[in-house]
Design a protein around this motif. Structure first.
Motif, short mmCIF file in Angstrom:
data_model
loop_
_atom_site.label_atom_id
_atom_site.label_comp_id
_atom_site.label_asym_id
_atom_site.label_seq_id
_atom_site.Cartn_x
_atom_site.Cartn_y
_atom_site.Cartn_z
N THR A 9 7.21 16.12 37.71
CA THR A 9 6.55 15.47 38.85
C THR A 9 5.04 15.46 38.66
OG1 THR A 9 8.33 16.19 40.33
CG2 THR A 9 6.27 15.52 41.38
N PHE A 10 4.39 14.38 39.11
CA PHE A 10 2.93 14.28 39.09
C PHE A 10 2.38 15.32 40.07
CE2 PHE A 10 -1.26 12.67 39.91
CZ PHE A 10 -1.64 12.00 38.75
N ILE A 11 1.55 16.23 39.57
CA ILE A 11 1.05 17.34 40.39
C ILE A 11 -0.47 17.28 40.51
CG2 ILE A 11 0.74 19.85 40.51
CD1 ILE A 11 3.52 20.22 39.51
N VAL A 12 -0.94 17.42 41.75
CA VAL A 12 -2.36 17.48 42.07
C VAL A 12 -2.64 18.86 42.65
CG1 VAL A 12 -4.23 16.48 43.44
CG2 VAL A 12 -2.38 15.01 42.57
N VAL A 13 -3.72 19.51 42.20
CA VAL A 13 -4.07 20.85 42.69
C VAL A 13 -5.46 20.82 43.30
CG1 VAL A 13 -4.32 23.29 42.09
CG2 VAL A 13 -2.66 21.89 40.87
N ASP A 14 -5.60 21.46 44.46
CA ASP A 14 -6.87 21.48 45.19
C ASP A 14 -7.92 22.38 44.53
OD1 ASP A 14 -6.66 19.74 47.30
OD2 ASP A 14 -5.97 21.24 48.74
N MET A 15 -9.16 21.89 44.54
CA MET A 15 -10.32 22.75 44.30
C MET A 15 -10.61 23.45 45.62
SD MET A 15 -11.76 22.46 41.17
CE MET A 15 -13.53 22.65 41.31
N PRO A 16 -10.56 24.79 45.67
CA PRO A 16 -10.72 25.48 46.95
C PRO A 16 -12.18 25.61 47.38
CG PRO A 16 -10.41 27.09 45.21
CD PRO A 16 -10.27 25.73 44.57
N ARG B 86 -11.36 24.63 34.45
CA ARG B 86 -10.44 25.78 34.45
C ARG B 86 -9.20 25.48 35.27
NH1 ARG B 86 -10.92 31.53 37.45
NH2 ARG B 86 -9.05 32.44 36.52
N LEU B 87 -9.38 24.90 36.45
CA LEU B 87 -8.23 24.60 37.32
C LEU B 87 -7.30 23.59 36.64
CD1 LEU B 87 -6.99 25.05 40.18
CD2 LEU B 87 -8.23 23.00 40.89
N TYR B 88 -7.88 22.56 36.08
CA TYR B 88 -7.08 21.51 35.43
C TYR B 88 -6.33 22.05 34.23
CZ TYR B 88 -6.20 16.99 33.11
OH TYR B 88 -5.62 15.91 32.50
N ARG B 89 -7.02 22.81 33.40
CA ARG B 89 -6.42 23.33 32.18
C ARG B 89 -5.36 24.40 32.46
NH1 ARG B 89 -10.89 25.74 28.92
NH2 ARG B 89 -11.12 23.70 27.91
N GLU B 90 -5.67 25.35 33.33
CA GLU B 90 -4.79 26.51 33.49
C GLU B 90 -3.57 26.24 34.36
OE1 GLU B 90 -6.74 30.22 34.30
OE2 GLU B 90 -8.47 29.72 33.03
N THR B 91 -3.58 25.15 35.11
CA THR B 91 -2.41 24.82 35.93
C THR B 91 -1.54 23.74 35.28
OG1 THR B 91 -3.63 23.13 37.17
CG2 THR B 91 -3.57 25.37 38.09
N ALA B 92 -2.05 23.10 34.23
CA ALA B 92 -1.37 21.95 33.62
C ALA B 92 -1.12 20.85 34.65
CB ALA B 92 -0.05 22.37 32.96
#
Length: 269
Positions: free
Chosen positions: A77-84, A101-107
């Motif tokens: 699934t296409f996943i988006v992660v928040d910058m807190p 870091r967020l982009y790389r470490e969460t894939a």
């Protein structure tokens, strides 16, 4: 697995896009099994999972931890992660370091940035980090703006439209609009070429996002006007109470849940 090009094609074809928050392995696994287009690992996990009263206490490490878990649960699934809160707006160097870091470490497939950080979006684009812009009500700024509908005046509406256009020009790959008048959200969706995902922004955006715990009534105390409930996890309390009662009365475990293997001789009986 959907890619950005697939989502762009959906917008162009008028196919509505579904997005759901998910914060861990089991919820992400359910969302993927349901066929939802996008998972958002939102910093709303601060309230729904971690028990805070706002998103401002969520750290970058929290987002990485939960982002990794969601990716394991939903590999397709296409996943988006928040910058807190606190990971953006410090300095360009620090912001970029946090974004990478967020982009790389969460894939993740993209990261999401709240507010008008257009230079940061542009810099992320230059190095290949896809960014989803979040405008309108931005929960990380509730200490200033409060929880209320945004852009209610003509001037504020024109400013939000300009910000949406600026986000696209800076290189945002998608836009989340939260708690804005439906006619304004419709205009923005028609004006920009990137997908616009609404939450409390009416039906005419390119897609909709809601919070997993809200739609399932799962340990949530406040439900905004724009949330529709689709399930009822509150029945879990009844199940847990039944377990408690059966243990107290010596009814669990019954023979069906016991390994009835004689491993001791009769002299030990």
């Amino acid at each position: 697995m959907k890619k950005l090009n697939d989502l762009m094609t959906m917008k162009q074809n008028g196919t509505k896009i579904s997005m759901m928050t998910a914060y861990d392995y089991p919820s992400a696994k359910q969302v993927e099994a349901a066929g939802i287009d996008i998972i958002l690992v939102g910093d709303s996990l601060g309230m729904t999972v971690l028990g805070y009263d706002s998103t401002v206490y969520v750290t970058l490490n929290d987002m990485i931890h939960h982002g990794r878990a969601a990716r394991r649960g939903a590999p397709e699934t296409f996943i988006v992660v928040d910058m807190p809160f606190g990971s953006v707006g410090v300095s360009m160097a620090a912001d970029m370091q946090n974004a990478v870091r967020l982009y790389r470490e969460t894939a993740a497939d993209a990261i999401k940035i709240e507010g008008a950080h257009f230079e940061l979006i542009s810099q992320c684009r230059l190095i290949g980090v896809p960014v989803v812009s979040h405008l309108g009500l931005t929960p990380q700024s509730v200490g200033i703006m409060g929880y209320s509908v945004q852009a209610k005046s003509k001037a504020a509406a024109e400013q939000l439209l300009q910000e949406a256009q600026a986000a696209e020009k800076a290189g945002a790959v998608m836009l989340v609009l939260e708690a804005v008048p439906s006619d304004l959200a419709a205009l923005i969706s028609r004006t920009v070429t990137i997908p616009v995902i609404g939450i409390g922004a009416g039906i005419d955006t390119d897609g909709q996002v809601l919070v997993y715990h809200d739609v399932l009534q799962y340990a949530t105390e406040h439900r905004p006007k724009f949330v529709k409930v689709y399930g009822d996890f509150t029945t879990g309390i009844e199940a847990l109470h039944q377990f408690h009662q059966e243990v107290r009365l010596g009814q669990f475990p019954s023979d069906d849940y016991i390994y009835n293997i004689k491993v001791l001789g009769e002299e030990h009986d």
